[in-house]
Every structure is written in C-alpha cells, then in structure tokens.
Design a protein around this motif. Structure first.
Motif, PDB file in Angstrom:
ATOM      1  N   GLU A  19       4.184  -2.024  24.721  1.00 15.22           N
ATOM      2  CA  GLU A  19       3.169  -1.005  24.458  1.00 15.22           C
ATOM      3  C   GLU A  19       3.717   0.109  23.565  1.00 15.22           C
ATOM      4  OE1 GLU A  19      -0.155   1.691  26.828  1.00 15.22           O
ATOM      5  OE2 GLU A  19       1.381   0.599  27.949  1.00 15.22           O
ATOM      6  N   GLU A  20       4.959   0.488  23.791  1.00 17.37           N
ATOM      7  CA  GLU A  20       5.573   1.530  22.959  1.00 17.37           C
ATOM      8  C   GLU A  20       5.717   1.058  21.518  1.00 17.37           C
ATOM      9  OE1 GLU A  20       9.682   4.218  22.753  1.00 17.37           O
ATOM     10  OE2 GLU A  20       9.305   2.873  24.451  1.00 17.37           O
ATOM     11  N   LYS A  21       6.036  -0.206  21.335  1.00 15.66           N
ATOM     12  CA  LYS A  21       6.194  -0.745  19.985  1.00 15.66           C
ATOM     13  C   LYS A  21       4.853  -0.872  19.264  1.00 15.66           C
ATOM     14  CE  LYS A  21      10.328  -3.415  21.229  1.00 15.66           C
ATOM     15  NZ  LYS A  21      10.904  -4.774  21.372  1.00 15.66           N
ATOM     16  N   LEU A  22       3.823  -1.229  20.001  1.00 17.99           N
ATOM     17  CA  LEU A  22       2.503  -1.391  19.387  1.00 17.99           C
ATOM     18  C   LEU A  22       1.868  -0.052  19.040  1.00 17.99           C
ATOM     19  CD1 LEU A  22       0.989  -4.233  21.609  1.00 17.99           C
ATOM     20  CD2 LEU A  22       1.713  -4.415  19.223  1.00 17.99           C
ATOM     21  N   GLY A  23       2.094   0.938  19.854  1.00 18.69           N
ATOM     22  CA  GLY A  23       1.472   2.234  19.618  1.00 18.69           C
ATOM     23  C   GLY A  23       0.067   2.280  20.187  1.00 18.69           C
ATOM     24  N   PRO A  24      -0.587   3.436  20.112  1.00 20.48           N
ATOM     25  CA  PRO A  24      -1.929   3.581  20.679  1.00 20.48           C
ATOM     26  C   PRO A  24      -2.980   2.814  19.878  1.00 20.48           C
ATOM     27  CG  PRO A  24      -1.326   5.551  19.458  1.00 20.48           C
ATOM     28  CD  PRO A  24      -0.098   4.687  19.502  1.00 20.48           C
ATOM     29  N   VAL A  25      -4.055   2.441  20.547  1.00 22.43           N
ATOM     30  CA  VAL A  25      -5.187   1.769  19.903  1.00 22.43           C
ATOM     31  C   VAL A  25      -6.074   2.825  19.241  1.00 22.43           C
ATOM     32  CG1 VAL A  25      -7.212   0.328  20.273  1.00 22.43           C
ATOM     33  CG2 VAL A  25      -5.121  -0.081  21.598  1.00 22.43           C
ATOM     34  N   VAL A  26      -6.462   2.585  17.999  1.00 17.74           N
ATOM     35  CA  VAL A  26      -7.313   3.527  17.265  1.00 17.74           C
ATOM     36  C   VAL A  26      -8.421   2.754  16.551  1.00 17.74           C
ATOM     37  CG1 VAL A  26      -5.462   5.208  16.918  1.00 17.74           C
ATOM     38  CG2 VAL A  26      -5.847   3.421  15.206  1.00 17.74           C
ATOM     39  N   PRO A  27      -9.549   3.396  16.220  1.00 16.61           N
ATOM     40  CA  PRO A  27     -10.599   2.728  15.440  1.00 16.61           C
ATOM     41  C   PRO A  27     -10.071   2.266  14.087  1.00 16.61           C
ATOM     42  CG  PRO A  27     -11.424   4.751  16.425  1.00 16.61           C
ATOM     43  CD  PRO A  27      -9.940   4.751  16.642  1.00 16.61           C
ATOM     44  N   SER A  28     -10.702   1.243  13.521  1.00 16.17           N
ATOM     45  CA  SER A  28     -10.206   0.663  12.267  1.00 16.17           C
ATOM     46  C   SER A  28     -10.327   1.607  11.082  1.00 16.17           C
ATOM     47  CB  SER A  28     -10.961  -0.633  11.952  1.00 16.17           C
ATOM     48  OG  SER A  28     -12.329  -0.389  11.741  1.00 16.17           O
ATOM     49  N   SER A  29     -11.115   2.671  11.234  1.00 13.67           N
ATOM     50  CA  SER A  29     -11.260   3.630  10.143  1.00 13.67           C
ATOM     51  C   SER A  29     -10.288   4.796  10.252  1.00 13.67           C
ATOM     52  CB  SER A  29     -12.691   4.175  10.121  1.00 13.67           C
ATOM     53  OG  SER A  29     -12.994   4.802  11.360  1.00 13.67           O
ATOM     54  N   SER A  30      -9.408   4.773  11.247  1.00 12.21           N
ATOM     55  CA  SER A  30      -8.501   5.906  11.476  1.00 12.21           C
ATOM     56  C   SER A  30      -7.448   6.004  10.380  1.00 12.21           C
ATOM     57  CB  SER A  30      -7.805   5.762  12.829  1.00 12.21           C
ATOM     58  OG  SER A  30      -8.744   5.734  13.881  1.00 12.21           O
ATOM     59  N   VAL A  31      -7.242   7.211   9.889  1.00 12.62           N
ATOM     60  CA  VAL A  31      -6.167   7.476   8.935  1.00 12.62           C
ATOM     61  C   VAL A  31      -4.902   7.758   9.731  1.00 12.62           C
ATOM     62  CG1 VAL A  31      -5.342   8.955   7.076  1.00 12.62           C
ATOM     63  CG2 VAL A  31      -7.774   8.364   7.221  1.00 12.62           C
ATOM     64  N   LEU A  32      -3.885   6.942   9.519  1.00 16.30           N
ATOM     65  CA  LEU A  32      -2.671   7.066  10.313  1.00 16.30           C
ATOM     66  C   LEU A  32      -1.869   8.309   9.929  1.00 16.30           C
ATOM     67  CD1 LEU A  32      -1.546   3.324  10.409  1.00 16.30           C
ATOM     68  CD2 LEU A  32      -3.087   4.551  11.922  1.00 16.30           C
ATOM     69  N   VAL A  33      -1.048   8.774  10.868  1.00 15.67           N
ATOM     70  CA  VAL A  33      -0.243   9.976  10.655  1.00 15.67           C
ATOM     71  C   VAL A  33       0.860   9.717   9.632  1.00 15.67           C
ATOM     72  CG1 VAL A  33       1.288  11.634  11.756  1.00 15.67           C
ATOM     73  CG2 VAL A  33      -0.732  10.803  12.982  1.00 15.67           C
ATOM     74  N   CYS A  34       1.426   8.510   9.650  1.00 19.95           N
ATOM     75  CA  CYS A  34       2.561   8.228   8.778  1.00 19.95           C
ATOM     76  C   CYS A  34       2.149   8.186   7.309  1.00 19.95           C
ATOM     77  CB  CYS A  34       3.210   6.903   9.163  1.00 19.95           C
ATOM     78  SG  CYS A  34       2.121   5.482   9.020  1.00 19.95           S
ATOM     79  N   ALA A  35       3.102   8.492   6.429  1.00 18.65           N
ATOM     80  CA  ALA A  35       2.862   8.436   4.985  1.00 18.65           C
ATOM     81  C   ALA A  35       3.153   7.025   4.494  1.00 18.65           C
ATOM     82  CB  ALA A  35       3.752   9.447   4.271  1.00 18.65           C
ATOM     83  N   ILE A  36       2.684   6.735   3.294  1.00 17.71           N
ATOM     84  CA  ILE A  36       2.931   5.422   2.713  1.00 17.71           C
ATOM     85  C   ILE A  36       4.433   5.239   2.472  1.00 17.71           C
ATOM     86  CG2 ILE A  36       2.646   6.213   0.327  1.00 17.71           C
ATOM     87  CD1 ILE A  36       1.240   3.503  -0.231  1.00 17.71           C
ATOM     88  N   SER A  37       4.898   4.014   2.596  1.00 16.88           N
ATOM     89  CA  SER A  37       6.321   3.724   2.450  1.00 16.88           C
ATOM     90  C   SER A  37       6.807   4.013   1.029  1.00 16.88           C
ATOM     91  CB  SER A  37       6.583   2.253   2.779  1.00 16.88           C
ATOM     92  OG  SER A  37       7.892   1.877   2.387  1.00 16.88           O
ATOM     93  N   PRO A  38       8.011   4.587   0.891  1.00 18.82           N
ATOM     94  CA  PRO A  38       8.576   4.813  -0.452  1.00 18.82           C
ATOM     95  C   PRO A  38       8.669   3.529  -1.278  1.00 18.82           C
ATOM     96  CG  PRO A  38       9.835   6.002   1.204  1.00 18.82           C
ATOM     97  CD  PRO A  38       8.880   5.131   1.953  1.00 18.82           C
ATOM     98  N   LEU A  76       0.546  -7.396  28.254  1.00 20.72           N
ATOM     99  CA  LEU A  76       1.755  -6.834  27.639  1.00 20.72           C
ATOM    100  C   LEU A  76       3.000  -7.239  28.425  1.00 20.72           C
ATOM    101  CD1 LEU A  76       0.584  -3.197  26.802  1.00 20.72           C
ATOM    102  CD2 LEU A  76       0.866  -5.081  25.198  1.00 20.72           C
ATOM    103  N   ASN A  77       2.931  -7.120  29.744  1.00 21.89           N
ATOM    104  CA  ASN A  77       4.082  -7.447  30.573  1.00 21.89           C
ATOM    105  C   ASN A  77       4.425  -8.927  30.522  1.00 21.89           C
ATOM    106  OD1 ASN A  77       4.266  -4.765  31.330  1.00 21.89           O
ATOM    107  ND2 ASN A  77       3.125  -5.039  33.231  1.00 21.89           N
ATOM    108  N   ALA A  78       3.420  -9.750  30.292  1.00 18.80           N
ATOM    109  CA  ALA A  78       3.660 -11.190  30.214  1.00 18.80           C
ATOM    110  C   ALA A  78       4.343 -11.580  28.904  1.00 18.80           C
ATOM    111  CB  ALA A  78       2.344 -11.954  30.357  1.00 18.80           C
ATOM    112  N   CYS A  79       4.247 -10.705  27.906  1.00 15.12           N
ATOM    113  CA  CYS A  79       4.800 -11.032  26.585  1.00 15.12           C
ATOM    114  C   CYS A  79       6.228 -10.517  26.396  1.00 15.12           C
ATOM    115  CB  CYS A  79       3.904 -10.456  25.492  1.00 15.12           C
ATOM    116  SG  CYS A  79       2.295 -11.264  25.380  1.00 15.12           S
ATOM    117  N   ALA A  80       6.432  -9.237  26.632  1.00 18.42           N
ATOM    118  CA  ALA A  80       7.757  -8.656  26.371  1.00 18.42           C
ATOM    119  C   ALA A  80       7.843  -7.268  27.002  1.00 18.42           C
ATOM    120  CB  ALA A  80       8.013  -8.560  24.867  1.00 18.42           C
ATOM    121  N   PRO A  81       9.022  -6.854  27.404  1.00 14.99           N
ATOM    122  CA  PRO A  81       9.188  -5.499  27.951  1.00 14.99           C
ATOM    123  C   PRO A  81       9.075  -4.453  26.837  1.00 14.99           C
ATOM    124  CG  PRO A  81      11.314  -6.606  27.774  1.00 14.99           C
ATOM    125  CD  PRO A  81      10.272  -7.637  27.452  1.00 14.99           C
ATOM    126  N   GLY A  82       8.527  -3.292  27.171  1.00 13.80           N
ATOM    127  CA  GLY A  82       8.435  -2.199  26.212  1.00 13.80           C
ATOM    128  C   GLY A  82       7.501  -2.462  25.052  1.00 13.80           C
TER     129      GLY A  82
END
Length: 276
Positions: free
Chosen positions: A24-43, A16-22
């Motif tokens: 990890e915050e932009k990528l967000g946490p790693v979750v299993p591929s079956s995880s239902v995300l918190v965000c709603a679908i885009s309008p 991450l540090n070799a690519c760009a600062p900050g």
C-alpha cells in the motif's frame, strides 16, 4: 487495479496482503483519473524530449477506460466493436459484478462505472456461416436477414466454433420454437439465428452486470461488421435502441487526450460543463 475496491475507491487490504508486504505504501493513495499529481515531471523527459519543467503529471487511466472517454459514451450508452472478437463497453451506475465480464471505475464520472464484455466468436463465425449458407456473399447474407422475421419464428442458435469467453462454452446449439434441440436450420433461418443469438447473448450478459437500457440509450458500433446495415438492424431490434456507426481506430489515444484536458480544467470547471 484488481487490488482496488471499486465502490469504496480504496485498496483492498486483503488483496494487498496476499500480494506483498508494504504494498500500500508503494502504490500510494487512490485518486480520480483527472487528478494532477504533486510530483513534477521527470528530468529525463525534460532533457530528452523537451518537456517544460512546469509540465503537470495527471494520474490518468487505462486503455479500455480511455476508449470509453474517447468514444464520448454517456450513461446508458453502449459501444460495441464487431471484429474478430466482439467487445462491449458499457456505462453503468449500479454494477453487479459477476464471474464473467469486467467492471471498472468510470474515468469520466467518479460516481459511475464501466463494464467490459468480450466474446471470442465474433466475425470468424459470421464469416463461416456466410460461406456455408450464403455462398460466401455478404449481399446474400443480408438478403437472408431481410427475408426472415424478427424473432426468427422462435428459432434460436448459439454458435461457438472455439471455446467462448462469455460464457465458457463450445459447440453449435440450435433450438426450435418448441425449445427442442435440432441438428440444423434452413439457410436463411441459420443466418438470422446466428446474428440474433449473438446480440441476445450480449444484452443478457450486459444486464447481468447491471446495465439498464434507458430512453436515451445509444449504441455506437464499430468494426468490420458495422458496415452491414442488416446486421446493425438486428442489433437495434435486440436492444430496442438506435445504432450509430463510428470510426474509433484511435479511441484510446483520443480518450487520453480528453483525460489530459480534464486534468488541466478540472479545478476550473466541473466535469458536467466540459465539452469533450
């Protein structure tokens, strides 16, 4: 995903540090591929395509892992596409990453992995040897495989018309039973040397990545060469496993549909009980 530590399922701080600062915050946490995300679908999708506002967003996976799901591979299975390039998908438990080949997280089982191997010299070299040694006839090619013995009396060849991906090599290399390099083989021997050499290379490189043949191992074959029973017989002989042919033209799309079903059902039923 090359920034992910696949065993620990966390982002690699050094990468991450070799690519760009900050980053990890932009990528967000790693979750299993079956995880239902918190965000709603885009309008946008609601307004333009008529999605329900209650539509859930699943983390999902990439096209190659989706193909593994679509072909319903299980532990110990191999999927092999015999096309212009030959490609292997492998379900493995204990990967040993190497400079050649790729290891990914398994989209179906979070405790397992998948490996992918790609070989550039696939059907095109098979077709050239067919033209040179079997008068351009697949029937004659198949007869040559049937009239030669398994193991080819110790004669072995490696055929790379173009620079190979796995391994990075080029040229035609023939060896007789005494391990001496020779300039040519009889036509029937050449044909079997090509096919056995291709499949032996696939098995060797698969095992280098941690693949292990099991009593219940299946080989699922697709692509143009999968219509040739004699070629599939050599594949079965080399891997000592039964071979099945499958139509996987839309395996990635089908695997994505399975991922959506898994995301919907994962809170209700463990994966082992899902009939997909």
């Amino acid at each position: 995903m090359n920034l992910l530590q696949i065993c620990d399922k966390i982002w690699s701080t050094a990468c991450l540090n070799a690519c760009a600062p900050g980053l990890e915050e932009k990528l967000g946490p790693v979750v299993p591929s079956s995880s239902v995300l918190v965000c709603a679908i885009s309008p946008y999708y609601i307004q333009r395509y008529g999605f329900s506002p209650d539509c859930k967003v699943v983390a999902f996976t990439g096209d190659n892992p989706a193909s593994l799901a679509g072909m319903k591979l299980e532990e110990g299975d191999i999927a092999i596409s015999l096309g212009t390039s030959d490609t292997l998908f492998l379900w493995i438990k204990e990967p040993t990453p190497a400079l050649e080949g790729h290891v990914f997280c398994n989209p179906v089982d979070s405790q397992a992995y998948m490996a992918l191997l790609c070989f550039k010299n696939g059907s095109l070299i098979r077709e050239r040897i067919r033209d040179d040694c079997a008068s351009g006839s697949w029937d004659e090619f198949s007869k040559a495989l049937k009239c030669t013995v398994v193991g080819n009396d110790g004669n072995l060849g490696f055929y790379f018309d173009v620079i190979e991906i796995t391994p990075e090599a080029v040229g035609i290399h023939r060896f007789n039973r005494d391990n001496d390099k020779v300039p040519y083989f009889p036509k029937e021997v050449e044909i079997r040397a090509l096919i056995e050499g291709q499949f032996m290379a696939k098995r060797i490189h698969a095992e280098k990545l941690g693949y292990k043949i099991m009593p219940r191992t299946r080989i699922l074959a697709t692509g143009g060469a999968s219509y040739n029973k004699e070629i599939l017989q050599v594949l079965s002989d080399v891997f000592n496993a039964p071979v099945y042919t499958i139509d996987t033209a839309n395996s990635a799309c089908l695997g994505c549909a399975y991922r959506a079903i898994h995301g919907k059902a994962v809170k209700k039923s463990p994966l082992s009980n899902l009939n997909i």
